[in-house]
Design a protein around this motif. Sequence first.
Motif, PDB file in Angstrom:
ATOM      1  N   THR A 410      56.253  12.144  -4.947  1.00  0.00           N
ATOM      2  CA  THR A 410      56.583  13.386  -4.238  1.00  0.00           C
ATOM      3  C   THR A 410      56.171  14.564  -5.131  1.00  0.00           C
ATOM      4  O   THR A 410      57.020  15.140  -5.825  1.00  0.00           O
ATOM      5  N   PRO A 411      54.900  14.943  -5.135  1.00  0.00           N
ATOM      6  CA  PRO A 411      54.412  15.946  -6.097  1.00  0.00           C
ATOM      7  C   PRO A 411      55.051  17.322  -5.929  1.00  0.00           C
ATOM      8  O   PRO A 411      55.346  17.981  -6.906  1.00  0.00           O
ATOM      9  N   ARG A 412      55.228  17.777  -4.696  1.00  0.00           N
ATOM     10  CA  ARG A 412      55.884  19.054  -4.401  1.00  0.00           C
ATOM     11  C   ARG A 412      55.237  20.215  -5.169  1.00  0.00           C
ATOM     12  O   ARG A 412      55.924  21.121  -5.642  1.00  0.00           O
ATOM     13  N   HIS A 413      53.911  20.180  -5.285  1.00  0.00           N
ATOM     14  CA  HIS A 413      53.189  21.265  -5.947  1.00  0.00           C
ATOM     15  C   HIS A 413      53.147  22.491  -5.035  1.00  0.00           C
ATOM     16  O   HIS A 413      52.970  22.365  -3.823  1.00  0.00           O
ATOM     17  N   GLY A 414      53.318  23.642  -5.609  1.00  0.00           N
ATOM     18  CA  GLY A 414      53.367  24.884  -4.853  1.00  0.00           C
ATOM     19  C   GLY A 414      54.642  25.628  -5.201  1.00  0.00           C
ATOM     20  O   GLY A 414      54.940  25.870  -6.379  1.00  0.00           O
ATOM     21  N   LYS A 415      55.419  25.963  -4.181  1.00  0.00           N
ATOM     22  CA  LYS A 415      56.663  26.708  -4.375  1.00  0.00           C
ATOM     23  C   LYS A 415      57.822  25.909  -3.762  1.00  0.00           C
ATOM     24  O   LYS A 415      58.126  26.063  -2.580  1.00  0.00           O
ATOM     25  N   ASP A 541      60.211   2.875  -7.143  1.00  0.00           N
ATOM     26  CA  ASP A 541      59.801   4.260  -7.366  1.00  0.00           C
ATOM     27  C   ASP A 541      59.266   4.898  -6.087  1.00  0.00           C
ATOM     28  O   ASP A 541      59.427   6.106  -5.862  1.00  0.00           O
ATOM     29  N   GLY A 542      58.649   4.093  -5.232  1.00  0.00           N
ATOM     30  CA  GLY A 542      58.162   4.614  -3.964  1.00  0.00           C
ATOM     31  C   GLY A 542      59.276   5.021  -3.014  1.00  0.00           C
ATOM     32  O   GLY A 542      59.064   5.831  -2.111  1.00  0.00           O
ATOM     33  N   ALA A 543      60.466   4.450  -3.204  1.00  0.00           N
ATOM     34  CA  ALA A 543      61.621   4.778  -2.353  1.00  0.00           C
ATOM     35  C   ALA A 543      62.589   5.748  -3.024  1.00  0.00           C
ATOM     36  O   ALA A 543      63.514   6.235  -2.373  1.00  0.00           O
ATOM     37  N   TYR A 544      62.374   6.034  -4.298  1.00  0.00           N
ATOM     38  CA  TYR A 544      63.337   6.776  -5.126  1.00  0.00           C
ATOM     39  C   TYR A 544      63.780   8.094  -4.487  1.00  0.00           C
ATOM     40  O   TYR A 544      64.957   8.441  -4.503  1.00  0.00           O
ATOM     41  N   HIS A 545      62.808   8.820  -3.925  1.00  0.00           N
ATOM     42  CA  HIS A 545      63.113  10.117  -3.305  1.00  0.00           C
ATOM     43  C   HIS A 545      62.583  10.188  -1.878  1.00  0.00           C
ATOM     44  O   HIS A 545      62.311  11.269  -1.363  1.00  0.00           O
TER      45      HIS A 545
END
Length: 627
Positions: A410-415, A541-545
Amino acid sequence: MPNRIDATFCRDISRLSRLEWLETNGQGAFAMGTVAGINTRRYHGLLIASMRPPAERYLLLGRLEELVNNTYISTCQYPGVMAPDGCRALQSFIRDPFLHWTFRLPEGLIHRELFLVPGQNTVVITYRSEFDGTIHIQPMLAFRDYHSVTRRNSKFNPNLQLHTGGFTIHPYDDLPPLHLHVPEAQFNEKPDWYKNLEYLREMERGLEWHEDLFCPGSFSLNLKAGVASFLVASTEQLEVTPEWCASKKVSRSFRTPLEAAADQFLVTRADGKPTIIAGYPWFTDWGRDTMISLVAYPQVAPKIIGSFLEHLHEGLIPNRFPDAGEQPEYNAVDATLWMFLALHSYLETNADEAFLGNVFFPKAKEILEWHRRGTRYGIQVDPEDGLLSAGEPGVQLTWMDAKVGDWVVTPRHGKPVEINALWVNALYLTSRWAMQLGEKEYGAACAAEANRARESFSKKFWNKDRNCLYDVLTPNGPDSAIRPNQIIACALPYPLLDSAQQQAVVRTVERELLTPFGLRTLETNHLEYRGHYRGNPQERDGAYHQGTVWPWLIGPFVKAYFNAFGRTPDTLRYCRRLLDPLLGELYTNCFGSISEVYDGDAPHAAGGAPAQAWSVAQLMEAVRITK
């Protein structure tokens, strides 16, 4: 809440073998196992020493084989068989405040108690029988890094240095020696390897789950009715007597179950400064986890914040101090911002202007300036709207930080939404503190900057189609997936939304993400939703978030609920009811603690680390604000 397990529960060996216990020494060392006595994880053992507190941990003493007269009181799992099966004699288990097992034998009851000596890599195990008899004790040794397993090998030096009532063994030059003492016992040296012990929880996690342990021989000790006998294992050379053992059983003052749970994570580093272990058994101290957990540790908050500020680099505090002593890692955009909230929480009940003015405030100005002009990992204020942007390919920066190889899940790059809520609150808090310290011009500038960012936040993050907040503003457009990060924006001291918007966010999160054990990390109808946290490391890890439930989020949810709907008899009753299932978890998975995560799908099985600091700390905070 119960602090004991009685005979009825003890007959369910399957449950006993999944119910874990934890004992710590305040410096990163610990003992851990199951109530049944079966080691089901590679991290289970009677002495996991920390040689550079709280890191450099080595599992030295794995387990004990204990035979009382003709009945075993120890249990072990081998391929296809549980042998011995001493858990069948278990009568009760208590933590009040020490770990205490009672076994019913044909001759009567025998009691076993375990505790770690505070500040030492020393475990003390006490035996007290209600009859005369003999106990034979075989120590099983691992001598390895606690993340690994060991196998019979030629490098292991089995030579013993015998002394009265015990021995010293030093199998590897680069690991500490172990001193074993059983006062008044006879030791029969008979070295052997016990092969293929099975750790079933590691099998479930897709990791190596077999191990060989070395047994140097057996202690024989005469038991006298009502008289305590002791086994002591330590990395230190000690003069062990029954009187010494009794003196180390330090009285533990009265604490609530949550306070006792929180104490397990508070440790003293090798440099003498306090810190917080993120979770047991496999975490050390992490910046983000520490700052979110500090609400439970006001007594040491300034020292811990001050310690992290000593490692401030380019406007960021460390996210992690590695186990092996490498340089700290700074891959977190939120850890530093959560520190502002941690200090705010501390100052709400502690008028510590000296720490604020002399230590924190100068660093706060430095932090804000680095964020304005830009620091590592693309963390920088966007001059067009005053919001904070962050992200680089291959780097995970928010608390949703799972990474598999080069894959950031879940990179969530940006804001990201919570990052900007924290940023705006950091600006408002700094403005408030500047005014308090007489720096009115700087305070006014911070307030103006916060007002501008807040206005941008309310315009750009509002998702009118779903009546909630976007999760991330990206260069390719906003991410409309419903995640729990938006609840943090409604839980902070300075609001970013109007009352109607706050209520809408809380209702959306309540409807889509709330479970009995915290908030899901993703709405269930999303294509990426994963309802179970299980399998090998990549699957987990694929399910972590991506749907997994995190208990720590119950703290922000309760705060947001009060901010949105007010503190009334009805909202208090509702929020108190929300906490009951998690309070019950204190004695369900890890006896006296709260797990790291739970499945997104019912029945929400526990997973991750069995004992997690921010799960406990944020539950404590939720309990506090609902009183």
